[in-house]
Motif scaffolding. Structure first.
Motif, PDB file in Angstrom:
ATOM      1  N   SER A 122      21.597   9.732  18.573  1.00  0.00           N
ATOM      2  CA  SER A 122      20.215   9.659  19.061  1.00  0.00           C
ATOM      3  C   SER A 122      19.989   8.361  19.833  1.00  0.00           C
ATOM      4  O   SER A 122      20.263   7.275  19.320  1.00  0.00           O
ATOM      5  CB  SER A 122      19.252   9.731  17.879  1.00  0.00           C
ATOM      6  OG  SER A 122      17.981   9.280  18.297  1.00  0.00           O
ATOM      7  N   PHE A 123      19.474   8.491  21.021  1.00  0.00           N
ATOM      8  CA  PHE A 123      19.177   7.306  21.835  1.00  0.00           C
ATOM      9  C   PHE A 123      18.025   6.537  21.196  1.00  0.00           C
ATOM     10  O   PHE A 123      18.002   5.312  21.201  1.00  0.00           O
ATOM     11  CB  PHE A 123      18.809   7.756  23.252  1.00  0.00           C
ATOM     12  CG  PHE A 123      19.145   6.736  24.286  1.00  0.00           C
ATOM     13  CD1 PHE A 123      20.450   6.568  24.707  1.00  0.00           C
ATOM     14  CD2 PHE A 123      18.163   5.926  24.842  1.00  0.00           C
ATOM     15  CE1 PHE A 123      20.778   5.615  25.653  1.00  0.00           C
ATOM     16  CE2 PHE A 123      18.482   4.981  25.784  1.00  0.00           C
ATOM     17  CZ  PHE A 123      19.781   4.821  26.201  1.00  0.00           C
ATOM     18  N   THR A 124      17.096   7.291  20.635  1.00  0.00           N
ATOM     19  CA  THR A 124      15.953   6.657  19.963  1.00  0.00           C
ATOM     20  C   THR A 124      16.449   5.771  18.822  1.00  0.00           C
ATOM     21  O   THR A 124      15.985   4.635  18.660  1.00  0.00           O
ATOM     22  CB  THR A 124      15.029   7.746  19.373  1.00  0.00           C
ATOM     23  OG1 THR A 124      14.707   8.660  20.402  1.00  0.00           O
ATOM     24  CG2 THR A 124      13.777   7.155  18.793  1.00  0.00           C
ATOM     25  N   ARG A 161       9.040  17.237  30.268  1.00  0.00           N
ATOM     26  CA  ARG A 161       8.384  16.157  29.514  1.00  0.00           C
ATOM     27  C   ARG A 161       8.947  14.851  30.034  1.00  0.00           C
ATOM     28  O   ARG A 161      10.166  14.662  30.074  1.00  0.00           O
ATOM     29  CB  ARG A 161       8.697  16.319  28.034  1.00  0.00           C
ATOM     30  CG  ARG A 161       8.275  15.144  27.159  1.00  0.00           C
ATOM     31  CD  ARG A 161       8.691  15.429  25.721  1.00  0.00           C
ATOM     32  NE  ARG A 161       8.761  14.233  24.904  1.00  0.00           N
ATOM     33  CZ  ARG A 161       7.818  13.839  24.060  1.00  0.00           C
ATOM     34  NH1 ARG A 161       6.712  14.530  23.947  1.00  0.00           N
ATOM     35  NH2 ARG A 161       7.976  12.756  23.329  1.00  0.00           N
ATOM     36  N   THR A 189       8.699  10.688  29.561  1.00  0.00           N
ATOM     37  CA  THR A 189       8.183   9.647  28.669  1.00  0.00           C
ATOM     38  C   THR A 189       8.727   8.283  29.079  1.00  0.00           C
ATOM     39  O   THR A 189       9.784   8.174  29.714  1.00  0.00           O
ATOM     40  CB  THR A 189       8.604   9.900  27.198  1.00  0.00           C
ATOM     41  OG1 THR A 189      10.015  10.084  27.162  1.00  0.00           O
ATOM     42  CG2 THR A 189       7.919  11.082  26.585  1.00  0.00           C
ATOM     43  N   LEU A 244       9.915   5.039  26.989  1.00  0.00           N
ATOM     44  CA  LEU A 244      10.221   4.611  25.626  1.00  0.00           C
ATOM     45  C   LEU A 244      10.141   3.095  25.595  1.00  0.00           C
ATOM     46  O   LEU A 244      10.747   2.413  26.427  1.00  0.00           O
ATOM     47  CB  LEU A 244      11.613   5.095  25.220  1.00  0.00           C
ATOM     48  CG  LEU A 244      11.797   6.620  25.243  1.00  0.00           C
ATOM     49  CD1 LEU A 244      13.259   6.994  25.084  1.00  0.00           C
ATOM     50  CD2 LEU A 244      10.976   7.289  24.172  1.00  0.00           C
ATOM     51  N   ALA A 256      12.533   8.583  30.152  1.00  0.00           N
ATOM     52  CA  ALA A 256      13.277   9.782  29.734  1.00  0.00           C
ATOM     53  C   ALA A 256      12.611  11.034  30.287  1.00  0.00           C
ATOM     54  O   ALA A 256      11.381  11.145  30.309  1.00  0.00           O
ATOM     55  CB  ALA A 256      13.334   9.858  28.214  1.00  0.00           C
ATOM     56  N   PRO A 258       9.114   9.569  19.278  1.00  0.00           N
ATOM     57  CA  PRO A 258      10.128  10.125  20.179  1.00  0.00           C
ATOM     58  C   PRO A 258      10.744  11.395  19.599  1.00  0.00           C
ATOM     59  O   PRO A 258      10.960  11.486  18.384  1.00  0.00           O
ATOM     60  CB  PRO A 258      11.176   9.012  20.271  1.00  0.00           C
ATOM     61  CG  PRO A 258      10.492   7.769  19.824  1.00  0.00           C
ATOM     62  CD  PRO A 258       9.449   8.208  18.838  1.00  0.00           C
ATOM     63  N   ILE A 259      11.041  12.358  20.456  1.00  0.00           N
ATOM     64  CA  ILE A 259      11.568  13.637  19.972  1.00  0.00           C
ATOM     65  C   ILE A 259      12.970  13.494  19.400  1.00  0.00           C
ATOM     66  O   ILE A 259      13.401  14.326  18.622  1.00  0.00           O
ATOM     67  CB  ILE A 259      11.541  14.740  21.061  1.00  0.00           C
ATOM     68  CG1 ILE A 259      12.279  14.287  22.316  1.00  0.00           C
ATOM     69  CG2 ILE A 259      10.137  15.155  21.384  1.00  0.00           C
ATOM     70  CD1 ILE A 259      12.433  15.395  23.338  1.00  0.00           C
ATOM     71  N   GLY A 260      13.676  12.422  19.780  1.00  0.00           N
ATOM     72  CA  GLY A 260      15.031  12.212  19.243  1.00  0.00           C
ATOM     73  C   GLY A 260      15.040  12.202  17.724  1.00  0.00           C
ATOM     74  O   GLY A 260      15.960  12.713  17.088  1.00  0.00           O
ATOM     75  N   PHE A 305      17.530  14.962  16.067  1.00  0.00           N
ATOM     76  CA  PHE A 305      18.742  14.491  15.406  1.00  0.00           C
ATOM     77  C   PHE A 305      18.605  14.414  13.888  1.00  0.00           C
ATOM     78  O   PHE A 305      19.331  13.687  13.242  1.00  0.00           O
ATOM     79  CB  PHE A 305      19.165  13.116  15.967  1.00  0.00           C
ATOM     80  CG  PHE A 305      19.808  13.203  17.321  1.00  0.00           C
ATOM     81  CD1 PHE A 305      21.178  13.343  17.456  1.00  0.00           C
ATOM     82  CD2 PHE A 305      19.037  13.148  18.474  1.00  0.00           C
ATOM     83  CE1 PHE A 305      21.765  13.431  18.704  1.00  0.00           C
ATOM     84  CE2 PHE A 305      19.615  13.239  19.728  1.00  0.00           C
ATOM     85  CZ  PHE A 305      20.987  13.376  19.844  1.00  0.00           C
ATOM     86  N   ARG A 340      25.852  17.174  21.631  1.00  0.00           N
ATOM     87  CA  ARG A 340      25.623  16.644  22.979  1.00  0.00           C
ATOM     88  C   ARG A 340      26.824  17.019  23.836  1.00  0.00           C
ATOM     89  O   ARG A 340      27.964  16.828  23.427  1.00  0.00           O
ATOM     90  CB  ARG A 340      25.462  15.122  22.923  1.00  0.00           C
ATOM     91  CG  ARG A 340      24.876  14.533  24.185  1.00  0.00           C
ATOM     92  CD  ARG A 340      24.866  13.023  24.161  1.00  0.00           C
ATOM     93  NE  ARG A 340      23.900  12.396  23.276  1.00  0.00           N
ATOM     94  CZ  ARG A 340      22.617  12.228  23.542  1.00  0.00           C
ATOM     95  NH1 ARG A 340      22.117  12.676  24.668  1.00  0.00           N
ATOM     96  NH2 ARG A 340      21.829  11.613  22.677  1.00  0.00           N
ATOM     97  N   ILE A 361      18.543  16.325  28.991  1.00  0.00           N
ATOM     98  CA  ILE A 361      17.890  15.021  28.812  1.00  0.00           C
ATOM     99  C   ILE A 361      18.450  14.032  29.836  1.00  0.00           C
ATOM    100  O   ILE A 361      19.678  13.864  29.934  1.00  0.00           O
ATOM    101  CB  ILE A 361      18.178  14.438  27.411  1.00  0.00           C
ATOM    102  CG1 ILE A 361      17.929  15.473  26.331  1.00  0.00           C
ATOM    103  CG2 ILE A 361      17.424  13.140  27.194  1.00  0.00           C
ATOM    104  CD1 ILE A 361      16.685  15.338  25.545  1.00  0.00           C
ATOM    105  N   GLU A 384      18.073   9.994  30.939  1.00  0.00           N
ATOM    106  CA  GLU A 384      17.509   8.705  30.521  1.00  0.00           C
ATOM    107  C   GLU A 384      17.828   7.664  31.573  1.00  0.00           C
ATOM    108  O   GLU A 384      18.997   7.485  31.937  1.00  0.00           O
ATOM    109  CB  GLU A 384      18.103   8.279  29.165  1.00  0.00           C
ATOM    110  CG  GLU A 384      17.505   9.043  27.997  1.00  0.00           C
ATOM    111  CD  GLU A 384      18.534   9.557  27.006  1.00  0.00           C
ATOM    112  OE1 GLU A 384      19.737   9.590  27.361  1.00  0.00           O
ATOM    113  OE2 GLU A 384      18.150   9.954  25.891  1.00  0.00           O
TER     114      GLU A 384
HETATM  115  C1  LIG Z   1      16.882  12.940  22.852  1.00  0.00           C
HETATM  116  C2  LIG Z   1      16.437  11.833  22.335  1.00  0.00           C
HETATM  117  O1  LIG Z   1      15.121  11.544  22.427  1.00  0.00           O
HETATM  118  C3  LIG Z   1      14.653  10.500  23.228  1.00  0.00           C
HETATM  119  C4  LIG Z   1      13.184  10.645  23.242  1.00  0.00           C
HETATM  120  C5  LIG Z   1      12.554  11.320  24.202  1.00  0.00           C
HETATM  121  C6  LIG Z   1      11.083  11.652  24.161  1.00  0.00           C
HETATM  122  O2  LIG Z   1      10.432  11.476  23.139  1.00  0.00           O
HETATM  123  O3  LIG Z   1      10.555  12.122  25.184  1.00  0.00           O
HETATM  124  C7  LIG Z   1      13.279  11.719  25.308  1.00  0.00           C
HETATM  125  C8  LIG Z   1      14.623  11.455  25.452  1.00  0.00           C
HETATM  126  C9  LIG Z   1      15.351  10.582  24.557  1.00  0.00           C
HETATM  127  O4  LIG Z   1      15.587   9.355  25.109  1.00  0.00           O
HETATM  128  C10 LIG Z   1      17.306  10.860  21.659  1.00  0.00           C
HETATM  129  O5  LIG Z   1      16.807  10.058  20.875  1.00  0.00           O
HETATM  130  O6  LIG Z   1      18.536  10.907  21.894  1.00  0.00           O
END
Ligand SMILES: C=C(O[C@@H]1C=C(C(=O)O)C=C[C@H]1O)C(=O)O
Length: 184
Positions: A31-33, A75, A77, A79, A90, A113-115, A119, A127, A165, A167
């Motif tokens: 997760s990038f988040t 979507r 966003t 971050l 993102a 965040p949706i991450g 995840f 991925r 996704i 980023e």
């Molecule tokens: C997919 C993930 O979610 C992150 C959060 C996002 C959001 O809330 O819009 C979008 C992309 C990501 O950077 C992640 O954490 O890997």
């Protein structure tokens, strides 16, 4: 925010030459988040700047395995860590046909965040290949500066559903602590 024109030239990470300081971020497979959170003393927040239905471009359609005319939810966003300047822009594309109620409610989670939800343990998210690109003419909101910006893109798969996704690593993103160049 616009990814600029011409369309970015996406290359597998192993064949691109991003600056060393960005490699750890670009190679992140989890997760990038979660990775951002390891560098943030406050709360990682997602500010939704756009949320609308649209038609994907040909590249995106191919990556998502969609037929012509099949729409996506876009979507966008920013971050950020606490109230700091944004670290990442993102962009998430979700095929409308995959927008089941679970995903819908996930997208209504305020600034979370949706991450975090994608995840969650046991969710068997995979991925795909990470491709990266240097953005030549990216326009950042609220500034006329044109820094060298790198972005990464990957498809997340879960139970036959796909999300695309993208980023963009913004200039205020800190240096990663542990290089994750080899990924997981
Ligand atoms: C997919 C993930 O979610 C992150 C959060 C996002 C959001 O809330 O819009 C979008 C992309 C990501 O950077 C992640 O954490 O890997």
């Amino acid at each position: 925010m616009s990814l600029g024109s011409p369309v970015p030239r996406w290359k597998p990470l192993q064949r691109a030459r991003p600056p060393r300081r960005l490699r750890g971020w670009l190679a992140q497979r989890g997760s990038f988040t979660a990775a951002l959170r390891r560098h943030c003393r406050g709360t990682v927040r997602a500010q939704v700047i756009r949320h609308r239905r649209t038609q994907p471009g040909p590249q995106e359609r191919r990556l998502l395995g969609l037929r012509t005319g099949e729409g996506v939810l876009l979507r966008e966003t920013l971050l950020r860590c606490g109230t700091q300047a944004p670290w990442v822009y993102a962009q998430t594309l979700i095929p409308l046909k995959h927008l089941h109620s679970g995903l819908r409610s996930l997208l209504r989670r305020g600034e979370r965040p949706i991450g975090d939800l994608l995840f969650r343990p046991g969710h068997q998210l995979r991925r795909g290949v990470i491709t990266v690109a240097r953005l030549e003419h990216c326009i950042l909101p609220h500034t006329t500066a044109r820094p060298e910006l790198w972005a990464r893109r990957s498809v997340l798969r879960q139970n036959g559903h796909r999300l695309l996704i993208t980023e963009v690593l913004l200039p205020d993103l800190p240096q990663p602590r542990q290089p994750a160049w080899k990924g997981r």
